[in-house]
Write an enzyme that holds these catalytic residues in place. Structure first.
Site, PDB file in Angstrom:
ATOM      1  N   GLY A 152       0.854  -1.193   0.000  1.00 14.60           N
ATOM      2  CA  GLY A 152       0.000   0.000   0.000  1.00 14.60           C
ATOM      3  C   GLY A 152       0.886   1.237   0.000  1.00 14.60           C
ATOM      4  N   ARG A 230       3.163  -4.008  12.375  1.00 14.32           N
ATOM      5  CA  ARG A 230       2.676  -4.305  13.716  1.00 14.32           C
ATOM      6  C   ARG A 230       3.340  -5.594  14.166  1.00 14.32           C
ATOM      7  NH1 ARG A 230       0.890   0.182  14.258  1.00 14.32           N
ATOM      8  NH2 ARG A 230      -1.270   0.803  14.536  1.00 14.32           N
ATOM      9  N   GLU A 259       3.742  -4.454  23.185  1.00 10.45           N
ATOM     10  CA  GLU A 259       4.410  -3.171  23.485  1.00 10.45           C
ATOM     11  C   GLU A 259       3.811  -2.535  24.744  1.00 10.45           C
ATOM     12  OE1 GLU A 259       3.879  -0.862  19.960  1.00 10.45           O
ATOM     13  OE2 GLU A 259       4.942  -2.322  18.726  1.00 10.45           O
ATOM     14  N   HIS A 277       8.766   1.547  18.543  1.00 16.84           N
ATOM     15  CA  HIS A 277       7.588   1.957  17.762  1.00 16.84           C
ATOM     16  C   HIS A 277       7.626   3.469  17.498  1.00 16.84           C
ATOM     17  CE1 HIS A 277       3.117   0.956  16.813  1.00 16.84           C
ATOM     18  NE2 HIS A 277       3.549   1.974  16.072  1.00 16.84           N
TER      19      HIS A 277
HETATM   20  C1  8YV Z   1       1.996   5.658  16.228  1.00 18.30           C
HETATM   21  C2  8YV Z   1       1.054   3.939  14.570  1.00 18.30           C
HETATM   22  O1  8YV Z   1       3.020   5.116  16.968  1.00 18.30           O
HETATM   23  O2  8YV Z   1       0.064   5.140  12.811  1.00 18.30           O
HETATM   24  C3  8YV Z   1       0.051   4.116  13.487  1.00 18.30           C
HETATM   25  O3  8YV Z   1      -0.770   3.224  13.293  1.00 18.30           O
HETATM   26  O4  8YV Z   1       1.158   2.915  15.130  1.00 18.30           O
HETATM   27  C4  8YV Z   1       1.996   5.047  14.894  1.00 18.30           C
HETATM   28  O5  8YV Z   1       1.992   6.077  14.004  1.00 18.30           O
HETATM   29  C5  8YV Z   1       0.843   5.767  17.128  1.00 18.30           C
HETATM   30  O6  8YV Z   1      -0.394   5.547  16.571  1.00 18.30           O
HETATM   31  C6  8YV Z   1       0.904   7.116  17.801  1.00 18.30           C
HETATM   32  O7  8YV Z   1      -0.223   7.378  18.524  1.00 18.30           O
END
Ligand code: 8YV
Length: 311
Positions: A152, A230, A259, A277
Site C-alpha cells: 500500500g 505491527r 508493546e 515503535h
Molecule cells: C503511532 C502507529 O506510533 O500510525 C500508526 O498506526 O502505530 C503510529 O503512528 C501511534 O499511533 C501514535 O499514537
C-alpha cells in the site's frame, strides 16, 4: 457545557493543549483506578482520542453509551472494532498519508542499521572498544534483493526509496496493486527470493502471525527481517528461535507483540536492531497527525463529514 472526551494515551503537548481548549478531557491513562474513573465519567463521554497502537479496548467502548467518535492518532486501526463501531453508529477516523514518508524513512534506517551494523558500531566507539579491534564486517545495502510484504502507501514509499540503492524489488500483497514492481506471489515465495524481507502490511485477523516459522525458513540463514507494521504480523517466538539458531541472519524491528514490553531474549542479540515503535515519531509528522485528529473531531462536532473517516 463543554463536550467530554476520553484520552487513552499520552499525545504530543500541542495536541493535548488544543484538545483541552476545545473539550473537557479525561485522561484515562493516568487513572489509578480505571473502573472508578469510568464510573465517574463514562456516561457523558462523546469522543475518544487514542493512538493507533492502542485503539479502543472492547470493554472501554462498551462502557461509553454516549460515544459518537473515536479519533485515532495513527494510521493503524487494527485495535478498533470497526464493525462494532458501525453497528453503534460511532464514527472512526485515522491519520493516513501524513506519516507515510516517515515510516518509509525509518524502514530504510532500520535496513541500513542492521546490514551495516550502525548501532553496534556506535556502541563499539562509545564503549572505547575500538582500540581492541575492529567490528566484524557488515553486509552490503545496495544491489540487494528486497521483498516488501504489503504494498500500500507505505510499502510503495519504501520501494521508491530502495530504487535509489539500485535494489532488486519484489512484493507480495493480499490485494492486487498496479505497479512496475514484480509480484512474487505468496509471502513464502517472496521470503525465499529476498535478501531482506520488509513487513509493511496492515494488521488484521488474516495477517496475525503470518510471518511464521515457514516464512522465516524460506528467508533463510542469509536473510534479514525488517518490521515497521505491527508486532502481531510476526510469530515472535518463532522469530526469536530463528535468530538464535541462525535460521535467519538478523532482524530490525520497530514493533512488537506486547508493546512496550519486548522479550528480553532480543536484548543480547548482536544481529538485531530494536526501536520503540517510533516510525511516525517526528515533530513534523506528529504535528500533521495532530492537525488531522483535531480536524476530524471539529468536523464531527460541527456536524460535517470527517476529513479522514474509516467509518
Ligand atoms: C503511532 C502507529 O506510533 O500510525 C500508526 O498506526 O502505530 C503510529 O503512528 C501511534 O499511533 C501514535 O499514537
Amino acid at each position: 457545557m463543554s463536550i467530554e472526551v476520553l484520552q487513552l494515551c499520552p499525545l504530543m503537548p500541542s495536541l493535548e493543549t488544543a484538545l483541552s481548549e476545545r473539550f473537557t478531557v479525561h485522561r484515562f491513562f493516568e487513572a489509578a483506578d480505571s473502573e472508578a474513573f469510568l464510573a465517574d465519567h463514562a456516561q457523558r463521554v462523546r469522543g475518544v482520542v487514542t493512538g493507533g497502537h492502542i485503539g479502543i479496548p472492547a470493554e472501554i467502548a462498551a462502557s461509553l453509551p454516549a460515544l459518537e467518535i473515536v479519533a485515532i492518532n495513527g494510521v493503524g486501526f487494527d485495535k478498533v472494532d470497526l464493525a462494532e463501531a458501525k453497528g453503534r453508529g460511532i464514527r472512526v477516523s485515522n491519520t493516513p498519508d501524513v506519516l507515510t514518508e516517515d515510516v518509509a524513512d525509518l524502514a530504510l534506517g532500520l535496513v541500513i542499521s542492521v546490514l551495516r551494523q550502525i548501532p553496534r558500531g556506535d556502541a563499539h566507539v562509545r564503549q572505547n572498544r575500538w582500540p581492541d579491534g575492529d567490528l566484524p564486517l557488515g553486509s552490503k545495502v545496495s544491489h540487494r534483493r528486497y521483498g516488501i510484504f504489503g504494498f500500500g502507501r507505505i510499502g510503495q514509499a519504501i520501494a521508491r526509496r530502495l530504487e535509489g540503492f539500485d535494489a532488486e524489488l519484489a512484493y507480495a500483497s493480499r490485494s492486487p496493486v498496479q505497479t512496475h514492481v514484480r509480484n512474487a506471489g505468496s509471502l513464502v515465495e517472496l521470503a525465499a527470493w529476498s535478501d531482506v524481507l520488509i513487513i509493511a502490511a496492515s494488521a488484521s485477523a488474516e495477517t496475525r502471525n503470518i510471518v511464521d516459522a515457514s516464512v522465516l525458513e524460506a528467508l533463510g540463514p542469509r536473510g534479514v527481517l525488517v518490521n515497521v507494521a505491527r508486532g502481531s504480523l510476526v510469530d515472535e517466538p518463532a522469530l526469536l528461535d530463528a535468530l538464535e539458531s541462525g535460521g535467519i541472519a538478523g532482524a530490525a524491528l520497530d514493533v512488537f507483540v506486547d508493546e512496550p514490553r519486548v522479550p528480553q531474549r532480543f536484548f543480547t542479540m548482536p544481529n538485531v536492531v530494536l526501536t520503540p515503535h517510533m516510525a511516525s515519531a517526528t515533530h513534523e509528522t506528529r504535528q500533521a497527525m495532530a492537525d488531522l485528529v483535531l480536524a476530524n473531531l471539529d468536523a464531527h462536532f460541527a456536524g460535517r463529514n470527517l476529513p479522514t473517516a474509516l467509518v
